[in-house]
Write a protein that holds these residues in place. Structure first.
Motif, mmCIF file in Angstrom:
data_model
loop_
_atom_site.group_PDB
_atom_site.id
_atom_site.type_symbol
_atom_site.label_atom_id
_atom_site.label_comp_id
_atom_site.label_asym_id
_atom_site.label_seq_id
_atom_site.Cartn_x
_atom_site.Cartn_y
_atom_site.Cartn_z
ATOM 1 N N GLU A 303 0.848 -1.188 0.000
ATOM 2 C CA GLU A 303 0.000 0.000 0.000
ATOM 3 C C GLU A 303 0.886 1.242 0.000
ATOM 4 O O GLU A 303 1.813 1.363 0.804
ATOM 5 C CB GLU A 303 -0.903 0.004 1.229
ATOM 6 C CG GLU A 303 -1.850 1.196 1.283
ATOM 7 C CD GLU A 303 -2.735 1.147 2.519
ATOM 8 O OE1 GLU A 303 -3.550 2.069 2.698
ATOM 9 O OE2 GLU A 303 -2.593 0.197 3.300
ATOM 10 N N ASN A 304 0.598 2.184 -0.931
ATOM 11 C CA ASN A 304 1.361 3.418 -0.998
ATOM 12 C C ASN A 304 1.044 4.293 0.204
ATOM 13 O O ASN A 304 -0.107 4.410 0.624
ATOM 14 C CB ASN A 304 1.028 4.179 -2.282
ATOM 15 C CG ASN A 304 1.484 3.406 -3.511
ATOM 16 O OD1 ASN A 304 2.498 2.718 -3.465
ATOM 17 N ND2 ASN A 304 0.746 3.506 -4.594
ATOM 18 N N LEU A 305 2.079 4.928 0.755
ATOM 19 C CA LEU A 305 1.880 5.812 1.884
ATOM 20 C C LEU A 305 1.196 7.098 1.434
ATOM 21 O O LEU A 305 1.457 7.595 0.328
ATOM 22 C CB LEU A 305 3.223 6.143 2.538
ATOM 23 C CG LEU A 305 3.960 4.967 3.196
ATOM 24 C CD1 LEU A 305 5.308 5.438 3.725
ATOM 25 C CD2 LEU A 305 3.129 4.387 4.317
ATOM 26 N N PRO A 306 0.340 7.692 2.257
ATOM 27 C CA PRO A 306 -0.327 8.936 1.853
ATOM 28 C C PRO A 306 0.637 10.112 1.762
ATOM 29 O O PRO A 306 0.378 11.076 1.042
ATOM 30 C CB PRO A 306 -1.376 9.142 2.950
ATOM 31 C CG PRO A 306 -0.828 8.402 4.127
ATOM 32 C CD PRO A 306 -0.119 7.219 3.567
ATOM 33 N N VAL A 307 1.732 10.099 2.495
ATOM 34 C CA VAL A 307 2.685 11.199 2.496
ATOM 35 C C VAL A 307 4.079 10.624 2.291
ATOM 36 O O VAL A 307 4.445 9.640 2.926
ATOM 37 C CB VAL A 307 2.631 11.986 3.835
ATOM 38 C CG1 VAL A 307 3.674 13.095 3.825
ATOM 39 C CG2 VAL A 307 1.245 12.559 4.067
ATOM 40 N N VAL A 308 4.832 11.250 1.406
ATOM 41 C CA VAL A 308 6.205 10.850 1.142
ATOM 42 C C VAL A 308 7.127 11.888 1.765
ATOM 43 O O VAL A 308 7.050 13.074 1.418
ATOM 44 C CB VAL A 308 6.475 10.716 -0.368
ATOM 45 C CG1 VAL A 308 7.941 10.362 -0.603
ATOM 46 C CG2 VAL A 308 5.564 9.669 -0.979
ATOM 47 N N VAL A 309 7.946 11.460 2.700
ATOM 48 C CA VAL A 309 8.893 12.352 3.363
ATOM 49 C C VAL A 309 10.250 12.165 2.706
ATOM 50 O O VAL A 309 10.795 11.060 2.700
ATOM 51 C CB VAL A 309 8.970 12.045 4.874
ATOM 52 C CG1 VAL A 309 9.944 12.993 5.556
ATOM 53 C CG2 VAL A 309 7.592 12.152 5.504
ATOM 54 N N ARG A 310 10.752 13.235 2.135
ATOM 55 C CA ARG A 310 12.038 13.147 1.455
ATOM 56 C C ARG A 310 13.174 13.036 2.476
ATOM 57 O O ARG A 310 13.076 13.555 3.588
ATOM 58 C CB ARG A 310 12.251 14.368 0.569
ATOM 59 C CG ARG A 310 11.180 14.523 -0.507
ATOM 60 C CD ARG A 310 11.458 15.733 -1.385
ATOM 61 N NE ARG A 310 10.398 15.902 -2.381
ATOM 62 C CZ ARG A 310 10.355 15.243 -3.545
ATOM 63 N NH1 ARG A 310 11.327 14.390 -3.838
ATOM 64 N NH2 ARG A 310 9.372 15.442 -4.388
#
Length: 427
Positions: A303-310
């Motif tokens: 499942e793709n995360l709702p937020v991507v933290v760089r």
């Protein structure tokens, strides 16, 4: 005119679902561990069989033990004189081996034999020799005899017992080689018993009395029988005459199997017989249900995360936390840990190498001053933010110079640099 939106390549790792391993695959992976466990169990059992369940030195006062605390010498001499020596470790074997005309030696320092056990050993015509009897044994076989402490030195017979008269004088004390296993003692006689080898205070080492129609000898020191003490004074004469009075000698060393079972019944005795089969059936049903339901869930779904933290944002946030708390040394350590790890890979050191080992290897690679490289990787403590920035630049420069040195396209330096790998390192 707006620029076209960049085309995003599909994430192959995210689109490929992870598949749970099957039971057969899990069992196949576990086969090597099962084989190793079986080999370990076999090796342990083989070792126990070789040692016969005993330690390297053997049990004290054991007729088969050649160590200083053993009694192999006395047993061998008795055999040469025609006495049949029968070593036993259980009460059943002792009563079976003891005939009416026999001597029964009992050495029980752990107190495994009960009062009923001593009574079962007694019989008409038998001679019982108790070596270093404890309080419970004395209360059972000789209530008029009490313990009186350790012997102080060699003593003379001073009685009409034949074995004592032939020995004349004995030394019942333990030797430095046997004092860990042998704990000699003495007795005080208040009844009709015959006391032998008494000292000036009336404490005796040998007592002759009777117990249930059997002649009973109480010997307070096992050192008289040990390999390391039998040759002193008349110890050998006392041991041979005391134990060789009959043709059969039962050498009885009680074990834990002779200890009486006391106390309330345990949970196994109180549990009904049908509980164990039912519990086993429930365990089998639970395992079958877990396998049945577990395989119905199918493969795992990514499942793709709702937020991507760089990664850069995470690094910047941690740096601001360090700056707010003035944790310069902690920030410097975080920078050094990453640099040391990458440098250790460059110079071919294992992951377990210390920072000093990495610093020495990098200094040798760059032909630089070892103390300057150590100062950058280990010793320098930044006192201000400017010092921390300078240390960060030096770490980056050192890592860059090391990468150039190990690169096949960059020739190695021909002479040591004047100011180390970086200019700031020489400041």
């Amino acid at each position: 005119m707006t620029a076209p939106a960049p085309v995003r390549e599909p994430d192959v790792a995210a689109s490929a679902p992870a598949v749970s391993p099957t039971v057969r695959q899990t069992a196949r992976r576990a086969v090597p561990w099962i084989v190793l466990a079986a080999m370990a169990v076999l090796i342990a059992l083989f070792g126990l069989l070789l040692t016969d369940g005993r330690s390297g030195e053997g049990a004290p006062v054991d007729p088969a033990n050649a160590a200083p605390a053993g009694a192999e010498a006395v047993a061998q001499v008795l055999k040469d004189q025609g006495v049949t020596v029968r070593p036993v470790t259980t009460l059943a074997d002792a009563t079976r081996a003891a005939a009416d005309d026999a001597t029964v030696l009992v050495y029980d320092p752990q107190g495994n034999l009960s009062a009923d056990g001593y009574r079962s050993l007694a019989g008409d015509g038998r001679t019982i020799v108790l070596i270093e009897p404890g309080f419970a044994a004395l209360r059972t076989v000789a209530p008029d005899v009490t313990a009186a402490g350790a012997p102080r030195g060699a003593v003379s017979a001073g009685c009409v017992v034949r074995a004592a008269e032939r020995a004349e004088r004995i030394d019942p004390r333990s030797t430095p080689n046997t004092e860990e296993h042998i704990h000699p003692g003495t007795f005080r006689v208040e009844g009709d018993g015959v006391a032998c080898f008494a000292d000036a205070d009336g404490r005796t080492t040998l007592v002759r009395t009777t117990f249930d129609d059997s002649t009973l000898y109480l010997l307070g020191s096992a050192a008289v029988l040990t390999n390391d003490g039998v040759e002193r004074e008349g110890n050998a004469a006392l041991a041979l005459n005391l134990l060789g009075d009959h043709r059969t000698l039962v050498w009885y060393l009680p074990s834990i199997d002779d200890r009486p079972v006391t106390g309330p019944p345990d949970i196994a005795a109180l549990t009904p017989g049908w509980v164990t089969p039912v519990m086993l059936l429930l365990v089998v049903v639970f395992i079958a249900a877990a396998i049945w339901r577990g395989r119905r869930f199918g493969p795992l779904v990514v499942e793709n995360l709702p937020v991507v933290v760089r990664a850069g944002e995470t690094r910047e946030g941690r740096a601001r936390l360090y700056q707010r708390s003035s944790a310069r040394l902690r920030a410097a350590d975080a920078l050094r840990v990453g640099t040391v790890g990458r440098l250790s890979t460059m110079v071919g050191l294992p992951a377990t190498a210390t920072a000093l080992e990495v610093a020495d290897a990098v200094a040798a690679l760059l032909r630089a001053d070892r103390m300057r490289v150590r100062d950058v990787l280990v010793d320098r403590v930044p006192a201000t933010d400017r010092d921390l920035l300078r240390l960060s630049d030096d770490l980056a420069e050192l890592e860059r110079v090391a990468a150039d040195a190990v690169s096949p396209s960059t020739p190695p330096p021909t002479s040591p640099p004047d100011s180390g790998p970086t200019g700031r390192m020489s400041e």
